[in-house]
Design an enzyme around this catalytic site. Sequence first.
Site, PDB file in Angstrom:
ATOM      1  CB  THR A 115       4.727 -44.393  -7.181  1.00 40.08           C
ATOM      2  OG1 THR A 115       5.688 -44.423  -8.234  1.00 40.08           O
ATOM      3  CG2 THR A 115       5.436 -44.558  -5.852  1.00 40.08           C
ATOM      4  CG  ASP A 130       6.061 -47.317 -14.045  1.00 38.56           C
ATOM      5  OD1 ASP A 130       6.044 -46.151 -14.472  1.00 38.56           O
ATOM      6  OD2 ASP A 130       6.943 -47.753 -13.278  1.00 38.56           O
ATOM      7  CB  SER A 131       2.527 -42.961 -14.955  1.00 44.39           C
ATOM      8  OG  SER A 131       3.686 -42.341 -14.444  1.00 44.39           O
ATOM      9  CB  THR A 140       4.783 -38.759 -10.034  1.00 43.31           C
ATOM     10  OG1 THR A 140       5.952 -39.583  -9.974  1.00 43.31           O
ATOM     11  CG2 THR A 140       3.980 -38.900  -8.756  1.00 43.31           C
ATOM     12  CG  ASP A 141       7.970 -41.445 -13.978  1.00 50.68           C
ATOM     13  OD1 ASP A 141       8.491 -40.665 -13.147  1.00 50.68           O
ATOM     14  OD2 ASP A 141       8.359 -42.612 -14.139  1.00 50.68           O
ATOM     15  CD  GLN A 195      14.920 -25.338 -26.754  1.00 49.13           C
ATOM     16  OE1 GLN A 195      15.880 -25.230 -26.003  1.00 49.13           O
ATOM     17  NE2 GLN A 195      15.043 -25.643 -28.038  1.00 49.13           N
ATOM     18  CB  CYS A 196      12.470 -20.247 -21.546  1.00 49.64           C
ATOM     19  SG  CYS A 196      13.855 -19.773 -22.600  1.00 49.64           S
TER      20      CYS A 196
END
Length: 328
Positions: free
Chosen positions: A15, A59-60, A92-93, A264-265
């Site tokens: 971006t 694009d990342s 940033t993705d 997962q936490c």
Amino acid sequence: MPAVQNLLVLYTGGTIGMQMSADGLAPASGFEARLRAQQAEQPQQVPAWTFRELLPLIDSANMSQSNWLAMVAAIRQGVEQGCDGVLVLHGTDTLAYSAAALSFLLLGLPVPVVLTGSMLPAGADNSDAWPNLFGALQALHDGVPAGVHLYFNGALMHGARVSKLRSDAFDAFQVMPRLRQGEHLAELPASIDYRQPREAVNLLSLPLVPGLRAEHLRALLGSGVQGLLLECYGSGTGPSDNAELLEVLRQAHAQGVVLAAISQCPQGHVDFGVYAAGSQLASTGLVSGGGMTREAALGKLFALIGAGLAQKEVEQLFVLDLCGERSE
């Protein structure tokens, strides 16, 4: 922490340098000229820099392992040519994934590497692009330790402990707090330092969810997966009463697949011994990622398996703290 004197700015797309096209914002060349023009208006002292576009600009969201390896090659070449610091401009993705992967692919590199990007393109109203970019340049001028870092929204963060938590705010990235695993970093074997060639790896992360079936895992592992990162519940639990599913994991491990586990936490930590369900899962051959982020665990598995190490050696190194990824 000596100040960087000769910086390589490596532009990968994202971006920060995008411009409007018929289909929407898209990566665009010509960012060097825009950066030099903007620098003339900035008060900060910044290192002398050279600019390189890593083509094709992307694009990342399209980031891949081959892009990571291309970054490593460009960074290594820059250092060999005399650069004492590198700034990577990135979308940033997948910025946190790349920061983590580079943290392990560049182990032992004697100079700092800082990644940054922006939520809005340079030139857009109230964009964070120039503050992020010149903030990173200022940090490198002032002195940054060797290793991989992410600079965003005024903060310099550890490259292997950061995650993107927000999609619509300038403070999108945060360092995830982790339980301390050890007081000292492991001694790095030559087989995994930044000069070691890497190959692409068939690697995947899978969150455990209620209803996961053995046939789901069997189909996934049948695709030739070399490393599987299971995102377990809580402290490392999973469906321990599903004997067929556990047997699929055991067979995969016996066939050489590296099986690793994280929680997962967001602030979770794997400790298989807390619950019987965790012990059952661990008995299939899973190794604990402790409190590593998904990004760090995947990047670490890629760097280790991609170096051609045997399953046992990958497992031994995976549980060690190689660059601070497992510590507070």
